[in-house]
Design a protein around this motif. Structure first.
Motif, PDB file in Angstrom:
ATOM      1  N   ARG A 454       9.182  46.641  26.611  1.00 31.47           N
ATOM      2  CA  ARG A 454       9.170  45.180  26.534  1.00 31.47           C
ATOM      3  C   ARG A 454       9.678  44.558  27.832  1.00 31.47           C
ATOM      4  O   ARG A 454       9.085  43.606  28.351  1.00 31.47           O
ATOM      5  N   ILE A 455      10.770  45.101  28.357  1.00 28.16           N
ATOM      6  CA  ILE A 455      11.337  44.539  29.595  1.00 28.16           C
ATOM      7  C   ILE A 455      10.362  44.702  30.748  1.00 28.16           C
ATOM      8  O   ILE A 455      10.178  43.786  31.568  1.00 28.16           O
ATOM      9  N   ALA A 456       9.701  45.868  30.823  1.00 30.21           N
ATOM     10  CA  ALA A 456       8.719  46.083  31.895  1.00 30.21           C
ATOM     11  C   ALA A 456       7.559  45.094  31.781  1.00 30.21           C
ATOM     12  O   ALA A 456       7.062  44.577  32.789  1.00 30.21           O
ATOM     13  N   ALA A 457       7.116  44.800  30.537  1.00 31.45           N
ATOM     14  CA  ALA A 457       6.029  43.838  30.347  1.00 31.45           C
ATOM     15  C   ALA A 457       6.477  42.426  30.703  1.00 31.45           C
ATOM     16  O   ALA A 457       5.713  41.649  31.298  1.00 31.45           O
ATOM     17  N   GLU A 458       7.721  42.081  30.374  1.00 32.85           N
ATOM     18  CA  GLU A 458       8.230  40.741  30.709  1.00 32.85           C
ATOM     19  C   GLU A 458       8.253  40.506  32.210  1.00 32.85           C
ATOM     20  O   GLU A 458       8.045  39.380  32.686  1.00 32.85           O
ATOM     21  N   HIS A 459       8.487  41.554  32.986  1.00 31.92           N
ATOM     22  CA  HIS A 459       8.493  41.413  34.447  1.00 31.92           C
ATOM     23  C   HIS A 459       7.113  41.090  34.995  1.00 31.92           C
ATOM     24  O   HIS A 459       6.984  40.620  36.133  1.00 31.92           O
ATOM     25  N   LEU A 460       6.059  41.353  34.190  1.00 32.76           N
ATOM     26  CA  LEU A 460       4.695  41.048  34.620  1.00 32.76           C
ATOM     27  C   LEU A 460       4.256  39.648  34.192  1.00 32.76           C
ATOM     28  O   LEU A 460       3.143  39.233  34.513  1.00 32.76           O
TER      29      LEU A 460
END
Length: 681
Positions: A454-460
């Motif tokens: 989730r955190i990796a997707a939020e960075h995108l």
């Protein structure tokens, strides 16, 4: 002689066979000497008891006894004449003999002078006539010494004295124990501790307080490997047999040492002294269940903990298990068959026992090891049980490679496995460990794999709404997609589509001729079945599907389909919208088989669909799920020759695993045995 036989024999069972032959020989000699055969068998037992192999012989012969002893009692019952036992004359003889038996034993107890003992308790303990009385009565009947009336009277005496004695003993023990529960005579603890070993006896040095009962019992049990408790020590425990005991966490290290020793005599002492029953009632209840198990032919099986023993056997391969893993095996051995749902972690017995033994945080981890070992072992018969998202879902509660390793060791210790199943379990551990060691987990904000994705997707993402959407997404959905896919799908869902509107995005998959179709809309009854029908009508072969839902009614269904040409997103959206309403006329497919598993995954029920490969199979299954009001979280579609092997993860509407009733309803819908009225929306 028996020690010499054991030293020279190649099989460990040889000494048991020799002991059995010796027993039969002594019994035959006694019979030839016109003595009761049990006298000869008793003398043989005394001789065997002096052998260094007596414990193994007792264990093996006990298994034989568990088979033959019921046959003996059945023979006694066959020989009994019930009509003779109810005659007034027989009842009168039985009453006189019972009075004489009780009075004689009470008088005999008066001879216990010069020792510190409860004479009344001794007398009560000698009252039962038991098996020996039955044996002599049957010998007398067979030799014509006793008639049917005398034999019936003796049977009544044996039954009465055997039945009446236990409640009388409990009454006397309660009276005697009530007077010895204070600490009036406590002495200071000696420098060397309360216990010492003197000439093979465990001696009590001084008078300890009642609060020392549990640690003293554990220490006595540990020393019993090479020494025996003295009479004074046994008297002290007997005097405090009615004291309420509470387990302290400081006692747990001594318990672990006892478990590692694997000494049945130690557990026998703890059981007989009543310490286990009062301090660890869950363990006492487990022992009682195993003792009552007629299928267990090991006479000391109730005093052993199989999983703990297997951990010790695995030490040469996997290293010595740490204390927490030993306690996890102990909890599983104790509470594995006492009921509860959701694995031992959801078992009240396991929860209570773990919280007695260790601090709350440690108890939580201990229970997690037990539950995760069950998850790892579940589905081991099927090497294809887990795809990537199921493995990631399994990895999430495991949290760390060390925890995963502990769960793996406990899973191996749960019972023997064929070589290929053990290899499959090892491969599952390797894949889970790789997932847990993924670089995404090194971020300080990511405490598990789902959070990491989730955190990796939020960075995108830059927009606030898609980021908020992901923060309320389920773990199973987050684990089913790469961060780039999560970001794309979150944008597709935001803003929330109007009722009756469907948004579709089509993107290529790395595998040739494969396409990812993302569908965003509002939730309706039977949505997956409706979307599946459209894709089937457009000749798109579905290979996998994941579903995400949100509390505000948003739904994101993602399909992996196979097609030589890129599907048209606009045409699919129009077709989806056209099929959002109306009934779904689906033919029943009774030749499809559903296999449910509530233990393989932490959050969902796993469903395997098998049967002949035929058009509309996926549509029929998804429709059955919809009619049973189930939520489908993931789907994997596969064929093996002319058969299908589809796998789903599902829950009910509240997110719970399926009950037996829910499983039965799904099977009825799929077989066409249940045809409810389809709701229109």
């Amino acid at each position: 002689m028996l020690d010499a036989i054991h030293a020279k024999s190649k099989s460990p069972a040889t000494v048991t066979v020799a002991a059995f032959a010796l027993t039969l020989g002594f019994a035959e000699l006694a019979d030839a000497a016109k003595l009761a055969f049990i006298i000869g068998a008793f003398m043989a037992g005394i001789s065997i008891g002096r052998s260094r192999q007596h414990e193994r012989i007792a264990r093996d012969l006990g298994a034989v006894g568990n088979i033959l002893i019921p046959v003996f009692f059945a023979q006694i019952g066959i020989s009994a004449d019930l009509s003779a036992m109810v005659k007034p004359q027989v009842l009168g003889i039985a009453a006189v003999l019972t009075v004489v038996a009780v009075a004689g034993k009470m008088a005999a107890a008066l001879g216990a002078f010069g020792i510190r003992a409860d004479r009344l308790l001794i007398g009560l303990g000698m009252i039962p006539r038991g098996e020996v009385g039955l044996i002599f009565a049957s010998i007398g009947l067979s030799n014509g010494v006793l008639g049917d009336d005398q034999y019936g009277a003796l049977l009544i005496v044996v039954l009465l004295t055997t039945i009446l004695t236990p409640p009388m003993l409990r009454w006397r023990l309660g009276q005697a124990g009530a007077a010895a529960t204070d600490d009036a005579d406590v002495t200071p603890e000696p420098t060397g501790g309360w216990l010492s070993v003197v000439r093979g006896e465990i001696v009590l040095d001084g008078t300890p307080p009642v609060s020392a009962t549990v640690p003293l019992a554990l220490r006595t049990a540990t020393l019993s490997t090479s020494a025996r408790p003295s009479a004074a020590l046994l008297d002290w425990f007997g005097d405090h047999r009615n004291v309420s005991l509470a387990w302290r966490m400081d006692d747990t290290p001594a318990l672990v040492r006892l478990l590692r020793d694997d000494n049945p005599k130690a557990w026998r002492f703890l059981d007989v002294s009543g310490v286990i029953e009062r301090a660890l009632p869950e363990v006492a209840a487990s022992m009682a269940r195993r003792r009552a198990d007629l299928g267990d032919l090991d006479p000391i099986g109730a005093l052993r903990f199989p999983m703990v023993g297997r951990l010790d056997d695995l030490a040469p391969q996997m290293g010595l298990a740490d204390d927490q893993l030993v306690l996890a095996a102990f909890v599983s051995d104790t509470c594995g068959e006492s009921g509860g749902s959701g694995g031992p972690g959801g078992n009240p017995c396991a929860t209570t026992l773990a919280q007695r033994l260790v601090a709350p945080a440690e108890a939580e981890r201990l229970l997690a090891i037990v539950a995760d070992a069950t998850l790892l072992r579940a589905g081991v018969n099927d090497p294809n049980a887990f795809g990537e998202h199921e493995l990631l879902q399994l990895a999430t509660p495991l949290a760390s490679p060390a925890h995963a390793r502990d769960a793996y060791e406990l899973a191996i210790a749960s019972g023997p496995l064929p070589g290929w199943q053990r290899d499959a379990l090892g491969e599952r551990l390797r894949l889970v460990t790789e997932a847990l060691e993924h670089p995404e987990l090194t971020g300080s904000q990511a405490n598990n794999l789902a959070a990491a994705r989730r955190i990796a997707a939020e960075h995108l993402l830059e927009e606030t709404e898609p980021i908020e959407r992901l923060r309320f997404a389920s773990n199973s959905y987050l684990l089913s997609h790469e961060p780039s896919e999560l970001a794309r799908q979150a944008r597709l869902v935001e803003p929330l589509p109007r009722s009756g509107t469907v948004r579709v995005a089509v993107s290529p998959d790395p595998e040739p001729d494969h396409w990812r179709i993302d569908v965003a809309c509002r939730d309706i009854t039977g949505l997956l079945a409706r979307l599946t029908k459209v894709l089937t009508d457009h000749h798109l072969e579905i290979e996998a599907a994941t579903i995400a839902t949100w509390p505000d009614g948003a739904v994101l269904d993602s399909f992996l389909v196979r097609s030589r040409e890129r599907p048209a997103a606009k045409l699919l959206a129009e077709a989806f919208e056209a099929h959002l309403h109306g009934a779904l006329p689906v033919a029943a497919m009774p030749d499809l088989t559903l296999a449910f598993d509530n233990h393989a995954l932490p959050w969902h029920t796993s469903v395997i669909v098998s049967g002949p490969d035929q058009p509309g199979a996926l549509l029929a299954v998804s429709t059955a799920f919809a009619r049973a009001k189930l939520v489908v979280h993931t789907a994997r579609v596969a064929s093996r020759g002319a058969s299908i092997d589809d796998r789903f993860t599902v829950t009910d509407r509240l997110g719970h695993k399926l009950t037996d009733a829910s499983m039965h309803v799904v099977q009825q819908y799929l077989a066409g045995e249940k045809t409810p009225r389809w709701p229109r929306r």
